[in-house]
Design a protein around this motif. Structure first.
Motif, mmCIF file in Angstrom:
data_model
loop_
_atom_site.group_PDB
_atom_site.id
_atom_site.type_symbol
_atom_site.label_atom_id
_atom_site.label_comp_id
_atom_site.label_asym_id
_atom_site.label_seq_id
_atom_site.Cartn_x
_atom_site.Cartn_y
_atom_site.Cartn_z
ATOM 1 N N ILE A 132 0.794 -1.174 -0.126
ATOM 2 C CA ILE A 132 0.003 0.019 0.088
ATOM 3 C C ILE A 132 0.879 1.261 -0.007
ATOM 4 N N ALA A 133 1.731 1.314 0.650
ATOM 5 C CA ALA A 133 2.907 2.419 0.790
ATOM 6 C C ALA A 133 3.499 2.710 -0.779
ATOM 7 N N GLY A 134 3.776 1.188 -1.434
ATOM 8 C CA GLY A 134 4.418 1.455 -2.695
ATOM 9 C C GLY A 134 3.394 2.261 -3.606
ATOM 10 N N VAL A 135 2.166 1.758 -3.565
ATOM 11 C CA VAL A 135 1.018 2.064 -4.525
ATOM 12 C C VAL A 135 0.677 3.655 -4.267
ATOM 13 N N THR A 136 0.592 3.979 -2.748
ATOM 14 C CA THR A 136 0.495 5.469 -2.638
ATOM 15 C C THR A 136 1.865 6.422 -3.106
ATOM 16 N N LEU A 137 2.775 5.890 -3.048
ATOM 17 C CA LEU A 137 4.089 6.510 -3.471
ATOM 18 C C LEU A 137 3.992 6.712 -5.045
ATOM 19 N N ALA A 138 3.690 5.672 -5.625
ATOM 20 C CA ALA A 138 3.785 5.706 -7.106
ATOM 21 C C ALA A 138 2.489 6.537 -7.447
ATOM 22 N N SER A 139 1.471 6.683 -6.700
ATOM 23 C CA SER A 139 0.274 7.378 -7.346
ATOM 24 C C SER A 139 0.597 9.021 -7.225
ATOM 25 N N ARG A 140 1.488 9.429 -6.654
ATOM 26 C CA ARG A 140 1.731 10.728 -6.188
ATOM 27 C C ARG A 140 2.450 11.231 -7.406
ATOM 28 N N LYS A 141 2.419 12.588 -7.906
ATOM 29 C CA LYS A 141 3.077 13.249 -8.953
ATOM 30 C C LYS A 141 4.213 13.737 -8.648
ATOM 31 N N GLY A 142 5.413 13.570 -9.238
ATOM 32 C CA GLY A 142 6.481 14.089 -8.725
ATOM 33 C C GLY A 142 6.778 15.816 -9.393
#
Length: 309
Positions: free
Chosen positions: A299-309
């Motif tokens: 879930i942490a990875g999905v949350t991180l990957a879903s954020r826009k850099g």
């Protein structure tokens, strides 16, 4: 992502009838999809995997047809314009996914299956970058890496020795293959013309699945693999054919119309939540610390990957 799911639930669970309807449209699909894993695990010794897949989708074919018939007639010529794409969708999203899940549940727990289901969004991003030149930023790469670590924790039961010796369950690998199949299905579905109705398309996909699975079902029958037909197994097949295969799909579509695709999509993250609870209650499966560590990383990875850099 978990906090976003909670926020979506709060926004859809007001006192008005419309919000109450939206609330149920939001929670029922993941609850029934979680039930697919639980029921499949519970009757694994009573109905062989290919037989279960065949009869589940046979029930679904009958149930879906009255709703899909008008769209099938309307879109028939459109199906003929993209036949290979529709076949690929059927083989990946229904045939391979169903068979790999039911075969995998013979060799691993329902809890593992449900938690591995959460890595689908990461696999969609990864395959999009590998096969469709979709760009990944630094946050997306980091998110994929973190989620992958969570998958490894679940597959190797949190054992460093198991990782070093590559001692893993074949069921977990099958389930990871099922999730990869569904990720590809999602990417391919986006390439399909928007004017093709999805309910009619679902019926066509189910029909193709039955044509592909029928030889496997006949092989199990000829091989003498016993099927224990009784009230429990008949109820289970009816549940699988009606609820995860049709009602969830229908309710999810209505949920998208009601609260929007982005917020409706958050309900996917409730599948492991409902599933773990159902596993504890109905299957008596234990919930270990490595399960918590693995799903937290995913879930942490999905949350991180879903954020826009």
């Amino acid at each position: 992502m978990a906090s976003e799911s909670s926020a979506a639930l709060e926004k859809t669970s007001g006192a008005s009838p419309a919000r109450l309807v939206a609330f149920f449209l939001f929670i029922i699909p993941p609850l029934l999809w979680a039930g697919n894993f639980i029921v499949g695990r519970a009757i694994r010794n009573d109905i062989p995997p290919a037989t279960l897949t065949f009869f589940r989708w046979l029930v679904a074919l009958v149930v879906i047809f009255p709703f899909a018939a008008p769209f099938i007639r309307r879109d028939f010529r459109r199906y003929l314009q993209v036949p290979l794409r529709i076949i690929a969708l059927s083989l990946s999203g229904i045939t391979a996914f169903s068979l790999l899940v039911y075969y995998g549940l013979h060799h691993t727990s329902g809890t593992n299956a449900l938690l591995l289901n959460s890595c689908i969004p990461i696999l969609i991003m990864l395959f999009g970058a590998l096969f469709y030149q979709q760009r990944l930023g630094g946050l997306q790469v980091a998110g994929i890496a973190v989620s992958f670590c969570g998958v490894l924790v679940i597959i190797f039961r949190g054992s460093l020795q198991g990782l070093m010796q590559l001692a893993f369950s074949s069921g977990d690998v099958m389930l990871l293959g099922a999730m990869a199949s569904f990720a590809l299905y999602t990417l391919w579905l986006r390439k399909l013309p928007a004017e093709i109705n999805r309910m009619g398309l679902l019926w066509v996909q189910v029909l193709i699945t039955l044509l592909v699975v029928s030889p496997l079902w006949l092989h199990e029958h000829i091989s003498g693999l016993a099927v224990q037909w009784n009230a429990t197994t008949l109820s289970a097949v009816l549940f699988l054919g009606v609820c995860p295969s049709f009602i969830s799909y229908w309710f999810y579509g209505r949920c998208v119309e009601t609260i929007g695709a982005a917020r409706a999509g958050l309900c996917i993250h409730l599948i492991p939540v409902f599933g773990v609870v159902l596993s504890l209650v109905f299957l008596g499966e234990p919930f270990h610390l490595f399960h918590l560590a693995g799903i937290t990383a995913i879930i942490a990875g999905v949350t991180l990957a879903s954020r826009k850099g």
